[in-house]
Design a protein around this motif. Sequence first.
Motif, PDB file in Angstrom:
ATOM      1  N   ILE A   1     -24.540   4.318 -13.789  1.00 37.75           N
ATOM      2  CA  ILE A   1     -23.696   3.122 -13.729  1.00 37.75           C
ATOM      3  C   ILE A   1     -23.645   2.431 -15.092  1.00 37.75           C
ATOM      4  N   ALA A   2     -24.802   2.356 -15.751  1.00 43.13           N
ATOM      5  CA  ALA A   2     -24.825   1.726 -17.080  1.00 43.13           C
ATOM      6  C   ALA A   2     -23.905   2.475 -18.032  1.00 43.13           C
ATOM      7  N   ILE A   3     -23.932   3.812 -17.960  1.00 45.96           N
ATOM      8  CA  ILE A   3     -23.101   4.624 -18.855  1.00 45.96           C
ATOM      9  C   ILE A   3     -21.618   4.439 -18.531  1.00 45.96           C
ATOM     10  N   LEU A   4     -21.305   4.458 -17.223  1.00 47.47           N
ATOM     11  CA  LEU A   4     -19.915   4.234 -16.831  1.00 47.47           C
ATOM     12  C   LEU A   4     -19.459   2.842 -17.254  1.00 47.47           C
ATOM     13  N   GLY A   5     -20.373   1.878 -17.146  1.00 45.25           N
ATOM     14  CA  GLY A   5     -20.050   0.516 -17.569  1.00 45.25           C
ATOM     15  C   GLY A   5     -19.693   0.467 -19.035  1.00 45.25           C
ATOM     16  N   LEU A   6     -20.400   1.268 -19.830  1.00 45.49           N
ATOM     17  CA  LEU A   6     -20.119   1.306 -21.263  1.00 45.49           C
ATOM     18  C   LEU A   6     -18.725   1.893 -21.527  1.00 45.49           C
ATOM     19  N   VAL A   7     -18.365   2.930 -20.767  1.00 45.85           N
ATOM     20  CA  VAL A   7     -17.018   3.494 -20.931  1.00 45.85           C
ATOM     21  C   VAL A   7     -15.970   2.451 -20.538  1.00 45.85           C
ATOM     22  N   ALA A   8     -16.222   1.781 -19.406  1.00 45.89           N
ATOM     23  CA  ALA A   8     -15.269   0.767 -18.945  1.00 45.89           C
ATOM     24  C   ALA A   8     -15.154  -0.354 -19.978  1.00 45.89           C
ATOM     25  N   LEU A   9     -16.265  -0.698 -20.600  1.00 44.89           N
ATOM     26  CA  LEU A   9     -16.244  -1.720 -21.656  1.00 44.89           C
ATOM     27  C   LEU A   9     -15.357  -1.261 -22.811  1.00 44.89           C
ATOM     28  N   SER A  10     -15.451   0.010 -23.132  1.00 39.93           N
ATOM     29  CA  SER A  10     -14.625   0.547 -24.215  1.00 39.93           C
ATOM     30  C   SER A  10     -13.143   0.484 -23.843  1.00 39.93           C
ATOM     31  N   VAL A  11     -12.820   0.781 -22.571  1.00 45.85           N
ATOM     32  CA  VAL A  11     -11.419   0.672 -22.140  1.00 45.85           C
ATOM     33  C   VAL A  11     -10.980  -0.798 -22.196  1.00 45.85           C
ATOM     34  N   ASP A  12     -11.902  -1.682 -21.866  1.00 44.61           N
ATOM     35  CA  ASP A  12     -11.576  -3.115 -21.883  1.00 44.61           C
ATOM     36  C   ASP A  12     -11.147  -3.563 -23.281  1.00 44.61           C
ATOM     37  N   LEU A  13     -11.853  -3.062 -24.286  1.00 47.41           N
ATOM     38  CA  LEU A  13     -11.494  -3.448 -25.659  1.00 47.41           C
ATOM     39  C   LEU A  13     -10.053  -3.048 -25.958  1.00 47.41           C
ATOM     40  N   VAL A  14      -9.687  -1.849 -25.556  1.00 53.08           N
ATOM     41  CA  VAL A  14      -8.353  -1.336 -25.875  1.00 53.08           C
ATOM     42  C   VAL A  14      -7.295  -1.918 -24.942  1.00 53.08           C
ATOM     43  N   LEU A  15      -7.565  -1.854 -23.652  1.00 51.57           N
ATOM     44  CA  LEU A  15      -6.564  -2.250 -22.655  1.00 51.57           C
ATOM     45  C   LEU A  15      -6.636  -3.738 -22.335  1.00 51.57           C
ATOM     46  N   GLY A  16      -7.843  -4.216 -22.043  1.00 48.59           N
ATOM     47  CA  GLY A  16      -8.005  -5.594 -21.606  1.00 48.59           C
ATOM     48  C   GLY A  16      -7.729  -6.589 -22.714  1.00 48.59           C
ATOM     49  N   TYR A  17      -8.133  -6.260 -23.929  1.00 50.37           N
ATOM     50  CA  TYR A  17      -7.951  -7.194 -25.034  1.00 50.37           C
ATOM     51  C   TYR A  17      -6.705  -6.897 -25.856  1.00 50.37           C
ATOM     52  N   ALA A  18      -6.579  -5.634 -26.321  1.00 47.28           N
ATOM     53  CA  ALA A  18      -5.440  -5.336 -27.198  1.00 47.28           C
ATOM     54  C   ALA A  18      -4.193  -4.940 -26.408  1.00 47.28           C
ATOM     55  N   GLY A  19      -4.329  -4.700 -25.101  1.00 51.56           N
ATOM     56  CA  GLY A  19      -3.162  -4.435 -24.271  1.00 51.56           C
ATOM     57  C   GLY A  19      -2.547  -3.050 -24.436  1.00 51.56           C
ATOM     58  N   ILE A  20      -3.326  -2.099 -24.937  1.00 50.72           N
ATOM     59  CA  ILE A  20      -2.806  -0.735 -25.063  1.00 50.72           C
ATOM     60  C   ILE A  20      -3.164   0.045 -23.804  1.00 50.72           C
ATOM     61  N   VAL A  21      -2.143   0.451 -23.061  1.00 54.54           N
ATOM     62  CA  VAL A  21      -2.398   1.225 -21.842  1.00 54.54           C
ATOM     63  C   VAL A  21      -2.907   2.606 -22.250  1.00 54.54           C
ATOM     64  N   THR A  22      -4.104   2.955 -21.811  1.00 58.92           N
ATOM     65  CA  THR A  22      -4.656   4.246 -22.184  1.00 58.92           C
ATOM     66  C   THR A  22      -5.144   5.007 -20.963  1.00 58.92           C
ATOM     67  N   LEU A  23      -4.829   6.269 -20.957  1.00 57.33           N
ATOM     68  CA  LEU A  23      -5.356   7.151 -19.915  1.00 57.33           C
ATOM     69  C   LEU A  23      -6.157   8.265 -20.573  1.00 57.33           C
ATOM     70  N   GLY A  24      -6.726   7.956 -21.748  1.00 51.71           N
ATOM     71  CA  GLY A  24      -7.383   9.028 -22.483  1.00 51.71           C
ATOM     72  C   GLY A  24      -8.791   8.722 -22.951  1.00 51.71           C
ATOM     73  N   GLN A  25      -9.391   7.658 -22.407  1.00 54.92           N
ATOM     74  CA  GLN A  25     -10.715   7.295 -22.926  1.00 54.92           C
ATOM     75  C   GLN A  25     -11.748   8.352 -22.566  1.00 54.92           C
ATOM     76  N   GLY A  26     -11.482   9.122 -21.517  1.00 53.47           N
ATOM     77  CA  GLY A  26     -12.397  10.187 -21.134  1.00 53.47           C
ATOM     78  C   GLY A  26     -12.560  11.227 -22.233  1.00 53.47           C
ATOM     79  N   ALA A  27     -11.523  11.397 -23.046  1.00 60.16           N
ATOM     80  CA  ALA A  27     -11.612  12.364 -24.142  1.00 60.16           C
ATOM     81  C   ALA A  27     -12.745  11.986 -25.094  1.00 60.16           C
ATOM     82  N   PHE A  28     -12.828  10.717 -25.428  1.00 61.08           N
ATOM     83  CA  PHE A  28     -13.861  10.286 -26.381  1.00 61.08           C
ATOM     84  C   PHE A  28     -15.241  10.360 -25.752  1.00 61.08           C
ATOM     85  N   PHE A  29     -15.296  10.068 -24.459  1.00 64.84           N
ATOM     86  CA  PHE A  29     -16.546  10.228 -23.721  1.00 64.84           C
ATOM     87  C   PHE A  29     -17.025  11.677 -23.825  1.00 64.84           C
ATOM     88  N   GLY A  30     -16.117  12.601 -23.540  1.00 67.74           N
ATOM     89  CA  GLY A  30     -16.467  14.017 -23.573  1.00 67.74           C
ATOM     90  C   GLY A  30     -16.843  14.488 -24.970  1.00 67.74           C
TER      91      GLY A  30
END
Lengths: 253, 286, 341
Positions: free
Chosen positions: C51-80
């Motif tokens: 859960i902590a790790i998933l939370g970190l990924v979600a936090l990373s999406v938040d920076l891009v999507l939640g703050y900068a407003g860039i819709v992304t469906l590719g954050q899993g790539a960087f995780f991998g």
Amino acid sequence: MSPRILLESRDLVRRFGGIVATDHVTFSLPEGARHALIGPNGAGKTTFINLLSGVLTPTSGEIFLDGANVTNWSARKRAHAGLARTFQINQLFADLTPIETLMLTIAERENAGAAWWRPVGARTDFVDEAVALLAQLGISDIAHHRVGELAYGKQRLLEIAVALAQKPKVLLLDEPAAGVPEHEREQILDVVAALPKDVALILIEHDMHLVFRFAKSISVLVNGGLFVEGTPEQIANDPRVRQVYLGEEEVNV
Amino acid sequence: MLTILLDGIAYGMLLFILAVGLCVTLGLMNFINLAHGTFAMAGGYLTITLMQKAGVPFLWCLPAAFIFAAVLGLVLERTLYRHLYDKTHLDQVLFSIGLVFISIAMVDYAYGANQQIVNLPDYLTGRFSFLGASIGVYRVFVIAICGLLVVSLQLVLTMTRFGSRLRAAVDDGRVARGMGIDVTRIFAVTFAVGSGLAGLGGALGTGIISFDPTFPLKYMIYFLIVISVGGTTTITGPFLAAILLGVADVAGKYYVPAVGGFIIYTIMVVVLIVRPQGLFARAAAK
Amino acid sequence: MSAITPSTEAIRARAVLLGRSRWGVAEIIFWVLAFACYWLFPTKLSLLSEIAILGLVALSVDLVLGYAGIVTLGQGAFFGIGAYAAGLAAKHGMGTSLWSDPVIGLFIGGGVAAVIGFATSFLVLRGSDMTRLMVTLGVALIVDEVVNQMKWLTGGSDGLQGVLPSAVLGIWEFDLFGRVAFVYSMVVLFVLFVIARALVKSPFGLSLQAIKGNMLRTRAIGMPVNARLVAVYTVAAFYAGVAGALAAQTTQFASPDYVAFHRSADAMLMLVFGGAGHLYGGLLGSIIFRTMQDVLGNITPQYWQFWLGVTLVALVLFVRGGILGLLGNMLAAWRRKGGAS
């Protein structure tokens, strides 16, 4: 000695497909100018402002800002060089507050917008400047409200405040009073009248009261081209201008 | 060689029929509907059920799949989708992914996760030889049906009153509304027809692609490629894109199985960057 | 320049602005509780690290999507990418050399992801939501293909075996009960969270929100919009990469599943569950998402997927801004009621 020219366009043309929206406009704006740009609907006033501010690129022609050829500069670079504008339709940050909006603008002006290690508000000089600006425009009371929830007139004032926070040499006001209800109108007119004397100003406006109260020189734009230029008296008495406006059935004078 | 080309064309035409509804949804209402594949799946599983359980002849399943998916589309449009038109693209994406998940779970629950196979009637199976190439009868059948549909779609769009209204609405919804065109109704009808076509495509697809519950998710990417490469301003753009994709996919899997997907995705990204309005779209008139 | 005493309004404005970056009681309770899970749920530590790790990924999406407003469906790539980079480093470090040091592994995973994030960030600068969605998705699919095809490096569909990171900081060996893994993941999450928190409450963070709000105006006030977007996209890729590295180290494994599409989708869904643009949205979202998945998925996998779908539809139709948005609305309603009486 002639006054310094701050903004200049030479033979500026912009086409959209087959339509010529800006037709060989040559125009110059000296220091301290109070210049109004008028013309019937669809004359290309906003297109001209968009070309000057860098939102659009011209098809041909050149633009000079304080002596520098800025034709190929981005909107951002022109803003840094001292060109600020307001928008006919409010372009604000709905989720921020007015104070945040101004803090942001001031920080960008001072190239401090990328600071990520200190909180917003740590630069107290920026805060003080933002607070002073809000007071200057008479909107201190809504400093901490969400912009998206503000009354339309207050948003119009914030539009001007943002442009002023850029400390511009040249300010382009695109219909500052458009759509503002009567009881809030006077406040905007006062603000426009009290703008700093050293800023060269272009005002696009349909409201002839505002134009004749404020402008020292006027250009009339028709079908994208510069139709006639002169002092308010010359324009008011020019039969051709009357003709243009009568043809449009839009005489507010 | 010819075999692969023809297989590719058949596959591409199928992709077009599956995706064309999505193009119109996106172009008309600027709505990102990731759940479009659900309607195709509905058509596909209806065919499977009718044939296996009720013994309905395959040819009767095709119109049934169209009607079933169209009604499903109409109902969902009137009850759910219409609330989403003025929401953000992110909301639309989330909502439609939600629908995809629901549909996957329901189909999985009802049919199990296995791939479903349909026994095509005898007259549609088999191969014949043409110019030295071995051609599957069913491929020709698919090409014929899809070709017929493409031509009739094009005719409807260009020749009928409905078509011209639809095109006006796609070009500029506000202006069309101003001209008194009932955009809401046009959209409901178009949505239903688009869903129906997807359902029909799903039914036709049972003979070519294997159906399992993850179908909407797997094919979502193909649909998105078709519309992002083809653009949404015409139907010829997506049509060409679908054919190209179909041929490239079949050929890629045959000749260079290792890098086939890689090439397709790379082309898609490049097209998106270079021509965001689509490879075959008219230059945006402004 | 004469020293002017600031007006009362200026003093108030300073207090309001600086107050936003002060740590609140609820935040402190959240983190105390999060770390206390070590004692509260000693049998669930591997799930909690996850859960902590998933939370970190979600936090990373938040920076891009939640703050900068860039819709992304590719954050899993960087995780991998982060997972494979760190996994390979640990594997070839053979548990002894510096390469297999977990903390160095985090920087390797995050660093490689950040480099690729930086390179691909230029692809998302332009275009509509749809274009960005497709481009980020496309990049993720390409990464997925590459990982599957480069069998000699990644082990293909079998996954990367033999990832053996050495002890954390040379002291704490990873244990079978996941104790070290949990504390390690939580500390990394906390440190990166504190940095992200500072970032979003800074002028930089404010400029991201402004870009999300109105790009035309941000350019008009002279903001280097593209540079900001590149920066936040790169930082977010680093975060996702670190999360991937953590996952590879704590599970001692990396597989194509780590770069699969559902990773990207899940990360976005978790964020939206919790509420985008709130920092804690991703963390809360990952807790709820993963717990729901654990409970419902144990009944049948279809059950989980069905309710996930229903929740998403309901969220979009009835609740604005996820759980945190809901809480915010309730709080506002409660305050209004309190003020009226």
